[in-house]
Each structure stands twice: as structure tokens, then as C-alpha cells.
Design a protein around this motif. Structure first.
Motif, PDB file in Angstrom:
ATOM      1  N   TYR A   1     -36.456-101.922 -47.494  1.00  0.00           N
ATOM      2  CA  TYR A   1     -37.595-102.679 -48.113  1.00  0.00           C
ATOM      3  C   TYR A   1     -38.473-103.111 -47.346  1.00  0.00           C
ATOM      4  CZ  TYR A   1     -34.120-101.969 -51.765  1.00  0.00           C
ATOM      5  OH  TYR A   1     -33.336-101.603 -52.831  1.00  0.00           O
ATOM      6  N   LEU A   2     -39.686-102.802 -47.394  1.00  0.00           N
ATOM      7  CA  LEU A   2     -40.802-103.104 -46.624  1.00  0.00           C
ATOM      8  C   LEU A   2     -41.498-104.428 -46.938  1.00  0.00           C
ATOM      9  CD1 LEU A   2     -42.368-102.201 -43.861  1.00  0.00           C
ATOM     10  CD2 LEU A   2     -43.762-100.740 -45.630  1.00  0.00           C
ATOM     11  N   PHE A   3     -41.685-105.361 -46.042  1.00  0.00           N
ATOM     12  CA  PHE A   3     -42.406-106.700 -46.376  1.00  0.00           C
ATOM     13  C   PHE A   3     -43.465-106.919 -45.527  1.00  0.00           C
ATOM     14  CE2 PHE A   3     -38.075-107.415 -48.065  1.00  0.00           C
ATOM     15  CZ  PHE A   3     -38.198-108.111 -49.331  1.00  0.00           C
ATOM     16  N   THR A   4     -44.162-107.762 -45.829  1.00  0.00           N
ATOM     17  CA  THR A   4     -45.197-108.265 -44.786  1.00  0.00           C
ATOM     18  C   THR A   4     -45.157-109.756 -45.083  1.00  0.00           C
ATOM     19  OG1 THR A   4     -46.991-108.044 -46.337  1.00  0.00           O
ATOM     20  CG2 THR A   4     -46.813-106.473 -44.743  1.00  0.00           C
ATOM     21  N   ALA A   5     -45.548-110.457 -44.035  1.00  0.00           N
ATOM     22  CA  ALA A   5     -45.588-112.111 -44.224  1.00  0.00           C
ATOM     23  C   ALA A   5     -46.672-112.664 -43.460  1.00  0.00           C
ATOM     24  CB  ALA A   5     -44.166-112.518 -43.536  1.00  0.00           C
ATOM     25  N   ASP A   6     -47.177-113.923 -44.066  1.00  0.00           N
ATOM     26  CA  ASP A   6     -48.306-114.410 -43.409  1.00  0.00           C
ATOM     27  C   ASP A   6     -48.407-115.658 -43.167  1.00  0.00           C
ATOM     28  OD1 ASP A   6     -48.814-115.052 -45.890  1.00  0.00           O
ATOM     29  OD2 ASP A   6     -50.701-113.985 -46.375  1.00  0.00           O
ATOM     30  N   GLY A   7     -46.815-116.148 -43.687  1.00  0.00           N
ATOM     31  CA  GLY A   7     -46.819-117.704 -43.360  1.00  0.00           C
ATOM     32  C   GLY A   7     -45.249-117.943 -42.880  1.00  0.00           C
ATOM     33  N   PHE A   8     -45.220-118.835 -41.929  1.00  0.00           N
ATOM     34  CA  PHE A   8     -43.715-119.270 -41.336  1.00  0.00           C
ATOM     35  C   PHE A   8     -43.857-120.430 -40.748  1.00  0.00           C
ATOM     36  CE2 PHE A   8     -46.337-116.688 -38.345  1.00  0.00           C
ATOM     37  CZ  PHE A   8     -46.404-117.361 -37.239  1.00  0.00           C
ATOM     38  N   THR A   9     -42.603-121.048 -40.630  1.00  0.00           N
ATOM     39  CA  THR A   9     -42.453-122.245 -39.735  1.00  0.00           C
ATOM     40  C   THR A   9     -41.544-122.033 -38.534  1.00  0.00           C
ATOM     41  OG1 THR A   9     -40.953-123.031 -41.285  1.00  0.00           O
ATOM     42  CG2 THR A   9     -42.943-123.859 -41.668  1.00  0.00           C
ATOM     43  N   GLY A  10     -41.334-122.873 -37.600  1.00  0.00           N
ATOM     44  CA  GLY A  10     -40.352-122.658 -36.435  1.00  0.00           C
ATOM     45  C   GLY A  10     -41.064-122.230 -35.439  1.00  0.00           C
ATOM     46  N   THR A  11     -40.381-122.081 -34.264  1.00  0.00           N
ATOM     47  CA  THR A  11     -40.652-121.647 -32.879  1.00  0.00           C
ATOM     48  C   THR A  11     -40.057-120.347 -32.715  1.00  0.00           C
ATOM     49  OG1 THR A  11     -40.707-123.836 -32.263  1.00  0.00           O
ATOM     50  CG2 THR A  11     -40.689-122.504 -30.530  1.00  0.00           C
ATOM     51  N   LEU A  12     -40.963-119.451 -32.033  1.00  0.00           N
ATOM     52  CA  LEU A  12     -40.250-118.171 -31.673  1.00  0.00           C
ATOM     53  C   LEU A  12     -39.192-118.188 -30.604  1.00  0.00           C
ATOM     54  CD1 LEU A  12     -41.039-115.155 -32.612  1.00  0.00           C
ATOM     55  CD2 LEU A  12     -42.675-115.024 -30.671  1.00  0.00           C
ATOM     56  N   THR A  13     -37.907-117.459 -30.725  1.00  0.00           N
ATOM     57  CA  THR A  13     -36.967-117.602 -29.965  1.00  0.00           C
ATOM     58  C   THR A  13     -36.725-115.959 -29.409  1.00  0.00           C
ATOM     59  OG1 THR A  13     -35.377-117.314 -31.755  1.00  0.00           O
ATOM     60  CG2 THR A  13     -35.865-119.434 -30.978  1.00  0.00           C
ATOM     61  N   ASP A  14     -35.791-115.999 -28.280  1.00  0.00           N
ATOM     62  CA  ASP A  14     -35.485-114.527 -27.789  1.00  0.00           C
ATOM     63  C   ASP A  14     -34.497-114.064 -28.747  1.00  0.00           C
ATOM     64  OD1 ASP A  14     -37.273-114.452 -25.760  1.00  0.00           O
ATOM     65  OD2 ASP A  14     -35.575-115.740 -24.433  1.00  0.00           O
ATOM     66  N   THR A  15     -34.455-112.761 -28.631  1.00  0.00           N
ATOM     67  CA  THR A  15     -33.409-112.001 -29.452  1.00  0.00           C
ATOM     68  C   THR A  15     -32.399-110.911 -28.726  1.00  0.00           C
ATOM     69  OG1 THR A  15     -32.901-110.652 -31.466  1.00  0.00           O
ATOM     70  CG2 THR A  15     -35.166-110.338 -30.331  1.00  0.00           C
ATOM     71  N   GLU A  16     -31.467-110.805 -28.897  1.00  0.00           N
ATOM     72  CA  GLU A  16     -30.669-109.647 -28.520  1.00  0.00           C
ATOM     73  C   GLU A  16     -31.101-108.170 -28.627  1.00  0.00           C
ATOM     74  OE1 GLU A  16     -26.628-110.603 -29.559  1.00  0.00           O
ATOM     75  OE2 GLU A  16     -26.670-112.348 -28.718  1.00  0.00           O
ATOM     76  N   GLU A  17     -31.744-108.190 -29.940  1.00  0.00           N
ATOM     77  CA  GLU A  17     -32.376-106.914 -30.310  1.00  0.00           C
ATOM     78  C   GLU A  17     -33.223-106.185 -29.593  1.00  0.00           C
ATOM     79  OE1 GLU A  17     -30.928-105.526 -32.999  1.00  0.00           O
ATOM     80  OE2 GLU A  17     -29.792-107.193 -33.358  1.00  0.00           O
ATOM     81  N   GLY A  18     -34.191-106.908 -28.596  1.00  0.00           N
ATOM     82  CA  GLY A  18     -35.164-106.466 -27.980  1.00  0.00           C
ATOM     83  C   GLY A  18     -36.351-107.626 -27.690  1.00  0.00           C
ATOM     84  N   VAL A  19     -37.353-107.293 -27.196  1.00  0.00           N
ATOM     85  CA  VAL A  19     -38.493-108.145 -26.752  1.00  0.00           C
ATOM     86  C   VAL A  19     -39.376-108.299 -28.052  1.00  0.00           C
ATOM     87  CG1 VAL A  19     -40.257-108.595 -24.925  1.00  0.00           C
ATOM     88  CG2 VAL A  19     -38.059-107.711 -24.271  1.00  0.00           C
ATOM     89  N   LEU A  20     -39.754-109.498 -28.359  1.00  0.00           N
ATOM     90  CA  LEU A  20     -40.643-109.750 -29.465  1.00  0.00           C
ATOM     91  C   LEU A  20     -42.023-110.040 -28.763  1.00  0.00           C
ATOM     92  CD1 LEU A  20     -38.631-112.462 -31.458  1.00  0.00           C
ATOM     93  CD2 LEU A  20     -39.274-110.157 -32.309  1.00  0.00           C
ATOM     94  N   GLN A  21     -43.140-109.317 -29.369  1.00  0.00           N
ATOM     95  CA  GLN A  21     -44.716-109.730 -28.959  1.00  0.00           C
ATOM     96  C   GLN A  21     -45.404-109.516 -30.125  1.00  0.00           C
ATOM     97  OE1 GLN A  21     -45.369-107.033 -25.468  1.00  0.00           O
ATOM     98  NE2 GLN A  21     -47.287-107.161 -25.650  1.00  0.00           N
ATOM     99  N   TRP A  22     -46.588-110.420 -29.991  1.00  0.00           N
ATOM    100  CA  TRP A  22     -47.648-110.333 -30.824  1.00  0.00           C
ATOM    101  C   TRP A  22     -48.796-109.013 -30.392  1.00  0.00           C
ATOM    102  CZ3 TRP A  22     -47.656-112.803 -35.350  1.00  0.00           C
ATOM    103  CH2 TRP A  22     -46.473-113.849 -35.553  1.00  0.00           C
ATOM    104  N   VAL A  23     -48.865-108.192 -31.428  1.00  0.00           N
ATOM    105  CA  VAL A  23     -49.645-107.200 -30.760  1.00  0.00           C
ATOM    106  C   VAL A  23     -50.767-106.654 -31.807  1.00  0.00           C
ATOM    107  CG1 VAL A  23     -49.597-104.341 -30.734  1.00  0.00           C
ATOM    108  CG2 VAL A  23     -47.573-105.645 -29.928  1.00  0.00           C
ATOM    109  N   ASP A  24     -52.021-106.615 -31.206  1.00  0.00           N
ATOM    110  CA  ASP A  24     -53.000-106.422 -32.227  1.00  0.00           C
ATOM    111  C   ASP A  24     -52.949-105.397 -33.204  1.00  0.00           C
ATOM    112  OD1 ASP A  24     -55.015-108.374 -31.195  1.00  0.00           O
ATOM    113  OD2 ASP A  24     -55.573-107.208 -29.551  1.00  0.00           O
ATOM    114  N   LYS A  25     -53.162-105.561 -34.334  1.00  0.00           N
ATOM    115  CA  LYS A  25     -52.947-104.444 -35.404  1.00  0.00           C
ATOM    116  C   LYS A  25     -53.479-103.285 -35.197  1.00  0.00           C
ATOM    117  CE  LYS A  25     -52.437-107.424 -39.745  1.00  0.00           C
ATOM    118  NZ  LYS A  25     -53.164-107.543 -40.726  1.00  0.00           N
ATOM    119  N   GLY A  26     -54.869-103.028 -34.415  1.00  0.00           N
ATOM    120  CA  GLY A  26     -55.411-101.801 -34.082  1.00  0.00           C
ATOM    121  C   GLY A  26     -54.492-101.125 -32.830  1.00  0.00           C
TER     122      GLY A  26
END
Length: 157
Positions: A83-108
């Protein structure tokens, strides 16, 4: 068959992506994907995506939309309904995960990173703001061999 959710969180022309590099025996090893995971018993798609995003990022979604269902058929893995979602609103502070490395990437730039071949198809549909869709992706190993959009053969070459 397994049910999963996947969310592409958007902010300032970027997607929050997970680079899957931390877990051994990960079918997504080395790939850049959205945030999500497997349903727990009795969860709806919305409950799953909210829980998975919170667990993997520390963020709580406040504005999100179910965009489509992607069926993965493979000669290696069990059939998966994502089930594929997009989201454009959130609250909270980004935290580390055991799954990998989170990074903001330009859509292009997203498609220049290692990803499943079929991800390009649903990312293009998201970019076009396509209405709700059903996309079937068939794989042999890591190679995409067929695709169907809303039940019709879909050209992807």
C-alpha cells in the motif's frame, strides 16, 4: 502473501528515503526506498503506515494519502501487496533507525540512486499525481520482467 506499507514523506521538494545498509539478510540491501514495513495482525493500511513511520523515523504523520496498491510477483520472494502512501505533514524529530540511514533527497535525484527497477514506475506515477492506481510488477531475480497498470500491460522500457 504479505501485506506492507510504504510512504514517501515530502518536504521542500525532497523525499525522506531510507538507505537500506544496516541489516544483514535484507532483500532491500543497498537500495534507497521510502519508509514502511509489514502489517501486524488486524492492522489496516493506514494503521500500518502510521506505526512504521513512527517506529523507523520518530515522526508522526499528520497529512498523508493512499496513492495506490503495488503487487510484487517474484520467482524469489512471496507475493507482496504494498500500500503506497505519500505524506506532506508530520510532527516530531527525526531519529536513527536500525533499518538503514535516513536522508532527505531531492525528488529529481531519487532515480539516480540504487533502487528496485519497478520503483521508477510508481515514482513516475506519483510525480504525475496519477489517480489511485493498481500496479503489478513481476520480477525474475532483481530484473523487472513485466508490469501492468490497472490491469493493462504497461510499457516500462
Amino acid at each position: 502473501m504479505k501485506n506492507t506499507s510504504l510512504c514517501y514523506i515530502e518536504q521542500d521538494g525532497k523525499y525522506l528515503l531510507l538507505h537500506r545498509v544496516k541489516k544483514a539478510q535484507d532483500e532491500n540491501q543497498g537500495k534507497w526506498i521510502g519508509v514502511g514495513g509489514k502489517f501486524e495482525p488486524k492492522e489496516s493500511p493506514e494503521e500500518c503506515v502510521l506505526r512504521e513511520v513512527r517506529e523507523e523515523t520518530g515522526l508522526t504523520l499528520t497529512s498523508y494519502r493512499l496513492r495506490g496498491i503495488v503487487t510484487f510477483a517474484s520467482d524469489r520472494y512471496e507475493t507482496e501487496y504494498m500500500y503506497l502512501f505519500t505524506a506532506d505533514g508530520f510532527t516530531g524529530t527525526l531519529t536513527d533507525t536500525e533499518e538503514g540511514v535516513l536522508q532527505w533527497v531531492d525528488k529529481g535525484a531519487v532515480l539516480s540512486l540504487p533502487h528496485w527497477e519497478g520503483d521508477r514506475l510508481f515514482l513516475e506515477l506519483l510525480a504525475k499525481d496519477a489517480p489511485f492506481f493498481s500496479l503489478k510488477l513481476e520480477y525474475q531475480g532483481d530484473m523487472l520482467t513485466a508490469a501492468a497498470l490497472n490491469g493493462e500491460a504497461y510499457s516500462y522500457s
